[in-house]
Design an enzyme around this catalytic site. Sequence first.
Site, PDB file in Angstrom:
ATOM      1  N   ILE A 167      -2.874  -7.307  14.190  1.00  0.00           N
ATOM      2  CA  ILE A 167      -1.795  -7.158  15.171  1.00  0.00           C
ATOM      3  C   ILE A 167      -2.260  -6.360  16.395  1.00  0.00           C
ATOM      4  O   ILE A 167      -2.069  -6.781  17.537  1.00  0.00           O
ATOM      5  CB  ILE A 167      -0.568  -6.479  14.518  1.00  0.00           C
ATOM      6  CG1 ILE A 167      -0.077  -7.365  13.365  1.00  0.00           C
ATOM      7  CG2 ILE A 167       0.546  -6.247  15.529  1.00  0.00           C
ATOM      8  CD1 ILE A 167       0.878  -6.693  12.407  1.00  0.00           C
ATOM      9  N   LYS A 191       9.356 -17.068 -10.274  1.00  0.00           N
ATOM     10  CA  LYS A 191       8.607 -15.963 -10.879  1.00  0.00           C
ATOM     11  C   LYS A 191       7.466 -16.519 -11.731  1.00  0.00           C
ATOM     12  O   LYS A 191       7.689 -17.403 -12.561  1.00  0.00           O
ATOM     13  CB  LYS A 191       9.566 -15.136 -11.739  1.00  0.00           C
ATOM     14  CG  LYS A 191       8.926 -13.907 -12.329  1.00  0.00           C
ATOM     15  CD  LYS A 191       9.914 -13.123 -13.174  1.00  0.00           C
ATOM     16  CE  LYS A 191       9.155 -12.044 -13.916  1.00  0.00           C
ATOM     17  NZ  LYS A 191       9.903 -11.506 -15.029  1.00  0.00           N
ATOM     18  N   LYS A 238     -11.688  -3.355  18.377  1.00  0.00           N
ATOM     19  CA  LYS A 238     -10.312  -3.801  18.616  1.00  0.00           C
ATOM     20  C   LYS A 238      -9.903  -3.619  20.082  1.00  0.00           C
ATOM     21  O   LYS A 238      -8.756  -3.848  20.441  1.00  0.00           O
ATOM     22  CB  LYS A 238      -9.346  -3.055  17.689  1.00  0.00           C
ATOM     23  CG  LYS A 238      -9.641  -3.295  16.206  1.00  0.00           C
ATOM     24  CD  LYS A 238      -8.530  -2.821  15.297  1.00  0.00           C
ATOM     25  CE  LYS A 238      -8.947  -3.033  13.842  1.00  0.00           C
ATOM     26  NZ  LYS A 238      -7.819  -3.350  12.970  1.00  0.00           N
ATOM     27  N   ASN A 288       0.848  -1.206   0.000  1.00  0.00           N
ATOM     28  CA  ASN A 288       0.000   0.000   0.000  1.00  0.00           C
ATOM     29  C   ASN A 288       0.879   1.249   0.000  1.00  0.00           C
ATOM     30  O   ASN A 288       2.104   1.158  -0.001  1.00  0.00           O
ATOM     31  CB  ASN A 288      -0.953  -0.028   1.192  1.00  0.00           C
ATOM     32  CG  ASN A 288      -0.190  -0.136   2.494  1.00  0.00           C
ATOM     33  OD1 ASN A 288       0.584   0.749   2.836  1.00  0.00           O
ATOM     34  ND2 ASN A 288      -0.375  -1.238   3.207  1.00  0.00           N
TER      35      ASN A 288
HETATM   36  N1  CTP Z   1      -4.005  -3.110  12.152  1.00  0.00           N
HETATM   37  C1  CTP Z   1      -3.196  -4.111  12.644  1.00  0.00           C
HETATM   38  N2  CTP Z   1      -3.159  -5.306  12.002  1.00  0.00           N
HETATM   39  C2  CTP Z   1      -3.886  -5.533  10.895  1.00  0.00           C
HETATM   40  C3  CTP Z   1      -4.698  -4.501  10.389  1.00  0.00           C
HETATM   41  C4  CTP Z   1      -4.728  -3.303  11.041  1.00  0.00           C
HETATM   42  O1  CTP Z   1      -2.532  -3.906  13.660  1.00  0.00           O
HETATM   43  N3  CTP Z   1      -3.804  -6.694  10.300  1.00  0.00           N
HETATM   44  C5  CTP Z   1      -4.072  -1.845  12.886  1.00  0.00           C
HETATM   45  C6  CTP Z   1      -3.515  -0.643  12.141  1.00  0.00           C
HETATM   46  O2  CTP Z   1      -2.139  -0.469  12.404  1.00  0.00           O
HETATM   47  C7  CTP Z   1      -4.350   0.485  12.701  1.00  0.00           C
HETATM   48  C8  CTP Z   1      -5.691  -0.164  13.000  1.00  0.00           C
HETATM   49  O3  CTP Z   1      -5.438  -1.565  13.088  1.00  0.00           O
HETATM   50  O4  CTP Z   1      -3.863   0.954  13.916  1.00  0.00           O
HETATM   51  C9  CTP Z   1      -6.746   0.068  11.986  1.00  0.00           C
HETATM   52  O5  CTP Z   1      -6.279  -0.313  10.712  1.00  0.00           O
HETATM   53  P1  CTP Z   1      -7.239  -0.363   9.478  1.00  0.00           P
HETATM   54  O6  CTP Z   1      -6.498  -0.913   8.293  1.00  0.00           O
HETATM   55  O7  CTP Z   1      -7.900   0.974   9.338  1.00  0.00           O
HETATM   56  O8  CTP Z   1      -8.316  -1.353  10.025  1.00  0.00           O
HETATM   57  P2  CTP Z   1      -8.776  -2.766   9.583  1.00  0.00           P
HETATM   58  O9  CTP Z   1      -8.962  -3.581  10.777  1.00  0.00           O
HETATM   59  O10 CTP Z   1      -7.854  -3.310   8.555  1.00  0.00           O
HETATM   60  O11 CTP Z   1     -10.219  -2.437   9.007  1.00  0.00           O
HETATM   61  P3  CTP Z   1     -10.745  -2.204   7.536  1.00  0.00           P
HETATM   62  O12 CTP Z   1      -9.665  -2.639   6.572  1.00  0.00           O
HETATM   63  O13 CTP Z   1     -11.946  -3.017   7.486  1.00  0.00           O
HETATM   64  O14 CTP Z   1     -11.017  -0.725   7.454  1.00  0.00           O
END
Ligand code: CTP
Length: 404
Positions: free
Chosen positions: A307, A289, A341, A210
């Site tokens: 996480i 590949k 969370k 990303n």
């Molecule tokens: N996060 C994390 N581990 C993941 C995904 C997200 O620790 N596998 C943490 C990010 O670092 C951030 C928070 O969760 O602090 C929210 O991340 P976000 O990507 O907005 O949330 P998602 O749970 O992935 O929700 P969605 O993709 O449905 O918006």
Amino acid sequence: MKQLSNRHILLGVTGGIAAYKSAELIRRLKDHGADVRVVMTAAAMEFITPLTLQALSGNPVHTTLLDPAAEAGMGHIELARWADVILIAPASADFMARLANGRGDDLLTTLCLATPAPIALAPAMNQGMWRDPATQANVNILVERSIHLFGPAAGEQACGDVGPGRMLEAEDLAQRCAELFNSRLLDGVQLTITAGPTREAIDPVRYISNHSSGKMGYALARAAADAGARVTLISGPTNLPCPERVTRIDIVSATEMHEAAMAAMGQCQIFIACAAVADYRPINCAGQKIKKDNDSMQIELVRNPDIVSAVAKHAERPFTIGFAAETQDLLHYARDKLQRKNLDMIVANDVANSSIGFNANDNAVTVLTTKGEQSIAQMGKNQLAAQLIQLIAQQFLSTKQEGL
Ligand code: CTP
């Protein structure tokens, strides 16, 4: 007791029309109890005389590096050690350029190189000079070296222009100095931050990732170290240098970031999840590949561990902060994540706005807890990080007190 009682403030004055405000600044610093010594550059003396600043500070003013008489009184290394803080007000564009380049070609730059004390700059210059990319690049270098930036304010300027570049008012600068001494709120606290993107391998040469640059997470790591925390930065691939006094653990994938975060549990008291973790990874990474044999292809993905949720569920749960980077319904999604969370705090950030999004240097956020919310207006990521760390520290300390 006054806010700056017994504090040694070395005031550096450089060449600019705002130098006349340094006289008032000395009075304000002394009103707050500080012992002030003044160092002037040659250009500063074109705007205001050493005699004025000597009369106000009650101490001899230092002007040259190689003056045997001054060295016999208080040598420059002694002066660098005497200071509890070096405040340079006004700081001209030229002075900041020389400081960013590590020059030691006059007394003030030499003191800045030699001192163990924090350094704060109160820039003052024409708005075009402040906005110039060269000045902005120098500001970034200085902030990365943990030099504090007080201002500048925006408004009408001596030259008739309107814009950013005005030196902050004397009382405001005195307050900021006092805050420097109060800001080691996280002394000795163990803090872990995740930052940057993760990469999920498809084959040996391709991955899913990303746009995260890691800038916000790195700025937080630096601000937390400035506040006295012992910081571990678990970082995905970025182009950023590791901030000083921060231990960095480099990882590539979400699985590796998860392992590193779990390994930190038990020692970590505050966990900030700033990383943009890939939600899914390819179920299998091809050994070789992948060749384009077909007109279409499918990659099956599997969920990555969440996480920050795993941290918040841990038996030795630290004070846990998440980020919500959203393109729509920002506060609604942020509140949902705070609850789902099981976080103590969430920082909501609108990534649809490109001036505060993934790769931008600025950010603007709303911080939510179960008890309320607070917005922080758009500003540089380094300045915003300092404010966020202040907020996090206050919440962490009050939660700890409630638990006693
Ligand atoms: N996060 C994390 N581990 C993941 C995904 C997200 O620790 N596998 C943490 C990010 O670092 C951030 C928070 O969760 O602090 C929210 O991340 P976000 O990507 O907005 O949330 P998602 O749970 O992935 O929700 P969605 O993709 O449905 O918006």
